[in-house]
Design an enzyme around this catalytic site. Structure first.
Site, PDB file in Angstrom:
ATOM      1  NE  ARG A 130       5.964  -1.768 -20.629  1.00 33.85           N
ATOM      2  CZ  ARG A 130       7.171  -1.334 -21.010  1.00 33.85           C
ATOM      3  NH1 ARG A 130       7.295  -0.664 -22.150  1.00 33.85           N
ATOM      4  NH2 ARG A 130       8.233  -1.557 -20.260  1.00 33.85           N
ATOM      5  CD  GLU A 146       3.348   0.911 -25.544  1.00 28.79           C
ATOM      6  OE1 GLU A 146       3.623   0.616 -26.728  1.00 28.79           O
ATOM      7  OE2 GLU A 146       4.209   1.213 -24.707  1.00 28.79           O
ATOM      8  NE  ARG A 149       8.744   0.618 -33.253  1.00 21.71           N
ATOM      9  CZ  ARG A 149       9.708   1.390 -32.798  1.00 21.71           C
ATOM     10  NH1 ARG A 149      10.968   0.995 -32.880  1.00 21.71           N
ATOM     11  NH2 ARG A 149       9.446   2.553 -32.243  1.00 21.71           N
ATOM     12  CG  HIS A 150       4.458  -1.286 -30.648  1.00 19.75           C
ATOM     13  ND1 HIS A 150       4.802  -0.513 -31.730  1.00 19.75           N
ATOM     14  CD2 HIS A 150       4.968  -0.662 -29.556  1.00 19.75           C
ATOM     15  CE1 HIS A 150       5.485   0.547 -31.322  1.00 19.75           C
ATOM     16  NE2 HIS A 150       5.603   0.473 -30.004  1.00 19.75           N
ATOM     17  CD  GLU A 194      13.175   1.253 -26.902  1.00 16.70           C
ATOM     18  OE1 GLU A 194      13.058   0.608 -25.851  1.00 16.70           O
ATOM     19  OE2 GLU A 194      12.295   1.996 -27.355  1.00 16.70           O
ATOM     20  CB  SER A 215      14.394   1.573 -22.407  1.00 19.08           C
ATOM     21  OG  SER A 215      14.346   2.882 -21.903  1.00 19.08           O
ATOM     22  NE  ARG A 269      10.105  -3.549 -30.604  1.00 18.78           N
ATOM     23  CZ  ARG A 269      10.064  -2.348 -30.069  1.00 18.78           C
ATOM     24  NH1 ARG A 269      11.193  -1.737 -29.731  1.00 18.78           N
ATOM     25  NH2 ARG A 269       8.918  -1.735 -29.878  1.00 18.78           N
TER      26      ARG A 269
END
Length: 566
Positions: free
Chosen positions: A322, A324, A330-331, A485, A488, A540
């Site tokens: 990802r 991002e 948490r990423h 989360e 998903s 996670r």
């Protein structure tokens, strides 16, 4: 020569004034240096002689030292090689006094108590034991000195006699036994000065959770998360890190174990794609010969193509990328995904129920099988036990119900707004208070914030408005642990014509006829059953189960916007 020309002065003869030679002080200094060098040479000669004599009289000369590097000499099996034991086996014995043992271990620490006595701590996995090296008629002082000076983290081969200590050894995991060393060889010697100490890696990270008293931190270096990650090989040697990754492996095991018993088959899909799997800008683009490719944001497209290929239940564990630029706790830009996809009969909640059962199976498995490891990690990063729902009834809330709970708690939020991280955590606390569970499901997410392949809810389809095609809810869901989360998922569109429509209408529209997506769309022209699935972030789960303050601690060699090494 004219009368006015001057005669040149004659050069002084040797020994006459003008050729004075070294000064008295220089001669005196040279004499002192010569005397000093002679004394040093005599001292070294005496030391060498003493060393030779000492070595000649060393009764343990063959019982200690550094072994040749394994692999540097031809291997010749020895008939007298003793069977190696594991400290874990020794730990189970109530009294093994008198047993002779041989084992390979790590030197956790070594110190000379006196010229005749040295103490060491040997570590092997989660187990450690005290060792005593005492001079005697059959064990030399030279061996004692050697033993007490072995650098920490060196790999050694130990031959010893097991004894029962006078008092329990509180500094080791094996407290009721100790070993008296008879032979000790270094297999791989560690540098005397390491970038950081393993014992410092086994303390809470400053500012990252966990607590230490002033007495515990007094005089000890502060080792930040960045320092630990920069020296990850040493950091990972900590017992709690071994526990973390044992648990991480356990999650993967429980995931596949449960699904395999439900008829799922493991698959491996490409990570190099011709088009982004999730759409949007959070994708890594790489050169691919004369064209470009993308790193997989998920195996989503291929999972669905496999469903269309009559693989009705598939699962995969693999890397997810990802792009991002999120530098949060948490990423990660690369993490491990636990993915699954399956056909359902009449309603997508059949899949939601299976996913709930899967997560409960993982949680209960971690409690039953990995309690020791969990307890070890939580002794450093203190967190409440993970609260599981009573009688297995997982709280499953409609998105609008979650929004209403937040509003009732004073949060200003729109009907179809995406949840921010603080909103998620706050809702998690509200769910825990109301339902007594750290685990819950939020169902029917707004259509506008889900990927193009997500099936709109029946009410949304029935109220379709071409001018606002992304208004309403969708058959999608997120799973949460401790208000964050972890998964998903959704029912996917399995009609080619409707999929093309949604791809064009989406908030981030994509071309269904593009080269990278054409085969994906065509898969649904050949007859594909209704299906749903989800993608779970492995790191996670580990972070939130153990109460780790940062997801990077759940990744062996984490990747984030600022880190590509080690």
């Amino acid at each position: 020569m004219s009368e006015q020309s001057q005669e040149l002065p004659e050069r002084p003869k040797e020994g006459e004034e003008g050729d004075k030679g070294p000064s008295k002080s220089a001669l005196k200094k040279a004499a002192k240096e010569k005397e000093k060098a002679e004394k040093a040479a005599k001292r070294k000669e005496a030391e060498d002689a003493q060393k030779k004599e000492s070595e000649a009289n060393d009764v343990s000369a063959d019982d200690y030292g550094e072994l040749p590097m394994i692999g540097s000499q031809p291997y010749v099996p020895r008939a007298d090689t003793a069977k190696r034991i594991q400290l874990a086996e020794l730990a189970k014995k109530e009294d093994a006094s008198g047993e002779e043992v041989t084992f390979r271990a790590i030197v956790e620490n070594a110190r000379n108590q006196s010229a005749k006595l040295a103490f060491l701590v040997f570590r092997q996995g989660f187990n450690s034991i005290q060792a005593v090296v005492a001079a005697s008629d059959v064990l030399s002082r030279q061996m004692v000195k050697f033993s007490g000076s072995i650098p920490a983290e060196s790999v050694v081969l130990v031959h010893a006699l097991v004894q029962k200590p006078k008092e329990p050894v509180k500094s080791t995991t094996i407290q009721h036994l100790e070993v008296h060393v008879k032979k000790l060889f270094i297999i791989a010697k560690a540098d005397a000065q390491l970038p950081m100490q393993v014992e410092d890696a086994e303390r809470p990270i400053p500012g990252e959770g966990g607590e230490e008293t002033k007495e515990e931190t007094e005089g000890r270096p502060i080792v930040t998360l960045n320092t630990r990650l920069n020296n990850r090989v040493i950091d990972l040697r900590g017992k709690h890190n071994h526990a973390i990754f044992t648990i991480k492996d356990g999650v993967s095991l429980l995931f596949t174990e449960f699904l395999r018993n439900r008829g799922f088959i493991g698959v491996n899909t490409p990570c190099l794609l011709g088009a982004p799997s999730e759409g949007g800008a959070n994708v890594f683009e790489v050169s691919y010969f004369a064209t470009k490719a993308f790193l997989a944001q998920s195996p989503q497209l291929y999972k669905q193509m496999l469903i269309a290929s009559r693989f009705e239940k598939v699962m995969e564990i693999g890397p997810i990328f990802r792009a991002e630029n999120s530098n949060t706790a948490r990423h990660l830009t690369e993490f491990t995904g636990l993915d699954l996809e399956m056909v359902f009969e009449e309603d997508y909640h059949e899949v939601v129920t299976l996913l709930e059962e899967l997560m409960l199976y993982i949680f209960n498995g971690l409690k039953d099988r990995y309690g020791k490891e969990t307890e070890l990690v939580r002794s450093i990063y203190h967190v409440e036990d993970f609260a599981l729902p009573a009688a297995g009834a997982v709280p499953r809330l409609h998105f609008k119900e979650g929004i209403q709970m937040l509003r009732d708690d004073g949060v200003e939020i729109g009907d179809f707004d995406d949840l921010s991280t603080p909103d998620e955590k706050r809702l998690g606390a509200l769910v825990l208070k109301k339902y007594g569970s750290d685990f819950y499901v939020l169902d029917q997410f707004p259509l506008a914030i889900r990927p193009f392949y997500t099936m709109p809810s029946a009410s949304t389809q029935n109220a379709y408005n071409a001018s606002s095609p992304n208004t309403g809810y969708s058959n999608s869901y997120d799973f949460f642990m401790r208000g964050q989360e972890i998964m998903s998922g959704a029912q996917r569109i399995h009609s080619a014509s409707y999929l093309e429509q949604r791809m064009r209408e989406h908030e981030s529209p994509v071309d269904p006829k593009s080269e990278g997506l054409r085969d994906y769309v065509n898969a649904f022209r050949y007859g594909c059953p209704p299906h749903a699935g989800g993608g779970i972030g492995l790191e996670r789960i580990v972070m939130l189960w153990l109460g780790l303050p940062n997801v990077r601690l759940g990744s062996l060699f984490p990747r984030d916007p600022g880190r590509l090494v080690p």
